[in-house]
Design an enzyme around this catalytic site. Structure first.
Site, PDB file in Angstrom:
ATOM      1  CE  LYS A   1      -5.831   2.070   6.800  1.00  0.00           C
ATOM      2  NZ  LYS A   1      -4.766   2.350   6.272  1.00  0.00           N
TER       3      LYS A   1
ATOM      4  CD  GLU B   1      -2.668   1.199   2.671  1.00  0.00           C
ATOM      5  OE1 GLU B   1      -2.966   0.162   3.041  1.00  0.00           O
ATOM      6  OE2 GLU B   1      -2.773   2.224   2.904  1.00  0.00           O
TER       7      GLU B   1
ATOM      8  NE  ARG C   1       0.244   7.930   5.550  1.00  0.00           N
ATOM      9  CZ  ARG C   1       0.460   7.071   6.582  1.00  0.00           C
ATOM     10  NH1 ARG C   1       1.614   7.060   7.508  1.00  0.00           N
ATOM     11  NH2 ARG C   1      -0.380   6.363   6.785  1.00  0.00           N
TER      12      ARG C   1
ATOM     13  CB  THR D   1      -2.496   8.201   3.023  1.00  0.00           C
ATOM     14  OG1 THR D   1      -1.724   7.411   3.744  1.00  0.00           O
ATOM     15  CG2 THR D   1      -2.757   9.528   3.916  1.00  0.00           C
TER      16      THR D   1
HETATM   17  C1  3PG Z   1      -0.081   4.197   8.617  1.00  0.00           C
HETATM   18  O1  3PG Z   1      -0.733   4.681   9.172  1.00  0.00           O
HETATM   19  O2  3PG Z   1       1.351   4.388   8.624  1.00  0.00           O
HETATM   20  C2  3PG Z   1      -0.495   2.769   8.812  1.00  0.00           C
HETATM   21  O3  3PG Z   1      -1.574   2.355   9.331  1.00  0.00           O
HETATM   22  C3  3PG Z   1       0.670   1.990   9.242  1.00  0.00           C
HETATM   23  O4  3PG Z   1       0.407   1.958  10.427  1.00  0.00           O
HETATM   24  P1  3PG Z   1       1.542   1.401  11.729  1.00  0.00           P
HETATM   25  O5  3PG Z   1       3.020   1.995  10.990  1.00  0.00           O
HETATM   26  O6  3PG Z   1       1.257   1.510  13.102  1.00  0.00           O
HETATM   27  O7  3PG Z   1       1.924  -0.101  11.000  1.00  0.00           O
END
Ligand code: 3PG
Length: 217
Positions: free
Chosen positions: A134, A46, A50, A74
């Site tokens: 999700k 994924e 960002r 995101t």
């Molecule tokens: C994120 O928001 O970066 C993902 O949901 C992953 O979360 P994590 O870094 O806690 O695995």
């Protein structure tokens, strides 16, 4: 009712079982990252919008590793949906529930997995005909007990918890029949990517793959 394309997307994500959530600052890291994940037995990512490198990274991963299943994460705007899909992303993932994005994806037959946290958000997804969402940020939002409690009411809904999941707690999530996959960044931490420690990424991916195999056979 899920379209054929969405059913295939859900099947692909479920099969990989643990989806690495990636933040790429440099699209030049996409190829070695993809190689490490494929070699480790976790052919999926994924790629989060960002950073400015997300779109190009999705392009590179899709082109170089057609066997990989690439999700865009995101995703906050319809414009990003278009960018992600044009770059090759097969599923749109967002941290929260945005009806505009969900509607746009459904109208264009783009598989979408919106973030939910509350029963109301899960019901909103259900009303759009979705049965896979999700659950984010999983550990902060009540973790597995919350998924079980909400899932008991929403009998046909399946969840992809993400946020706070790691190699230690992922087993109990994957053992829950309400969960179709888990997302996490522990095997693709930013310092591992920026430090070009692709051997470590491959090792963590392999470990995650072994966990999926152990639990799901
Ligand atoms: C994120 O928001 O970066 C993902 O949901 C992953 O979360 P994590 O870094 O806690 O695995």
């Amino acid at each position: 009712m899920n379209s054929e394309k969405t059913l295939k997307a859900i099947e692909a994500v479920s099969k990989v079982g643990i989806i690495p959530v990636v933040v790429l600052n440099d699209a030049g890291d996409a190829k070695p990252l993809g190689e490490a994940l494929v070699k480790g037995g976790l052919p999926a990512a994924e790629v989060t919008f960002r950073t400015d490198a997300a779109e190009e990274s999705i392009k590179i991963l899709s082109r170089e590793y057609p066997e990989m299943y690439i999700l865009a994460g995101t995703v906050l705007t319809v414009a990003q949906v278009d960018k992600a899909v044009n770059a090759g992303a097969k599923m749109i993932v967002s941290p929260g529930f945005d009806p505009e994005i969900v509607q746009y994806c459904l109208a264009n037959d783009i598989p979408v997995c919106p973030g939910t946290q509350t029963p109301s958000e899960v019901i909103a997804a259900y009303k759009f005909g979705l049965d896979h969402v999700k659950f984010f940020p999983a550990e902060n939002a009540g973790g597995l007990p919350m998924i079980k409690a909400v899932g008991a009411a929403m009998v046909n809904m399946k969840f992809m918890p993400t946020g706070g999941i790691n190699a230690t707690n992922v087993r109990e999530y994957l053992e829950c029949e309400k969960i179709f996959a888990c997302g996490g960044s522990w095997m693709v931490k930013s310092d591992m990517i920026s430090g070009h420690d692709f051997a470590a990424i491959e090792a963590k991916a392999r470990e995650a793959h072994e966990i999926v195999k152990e639990i799901r056979g």
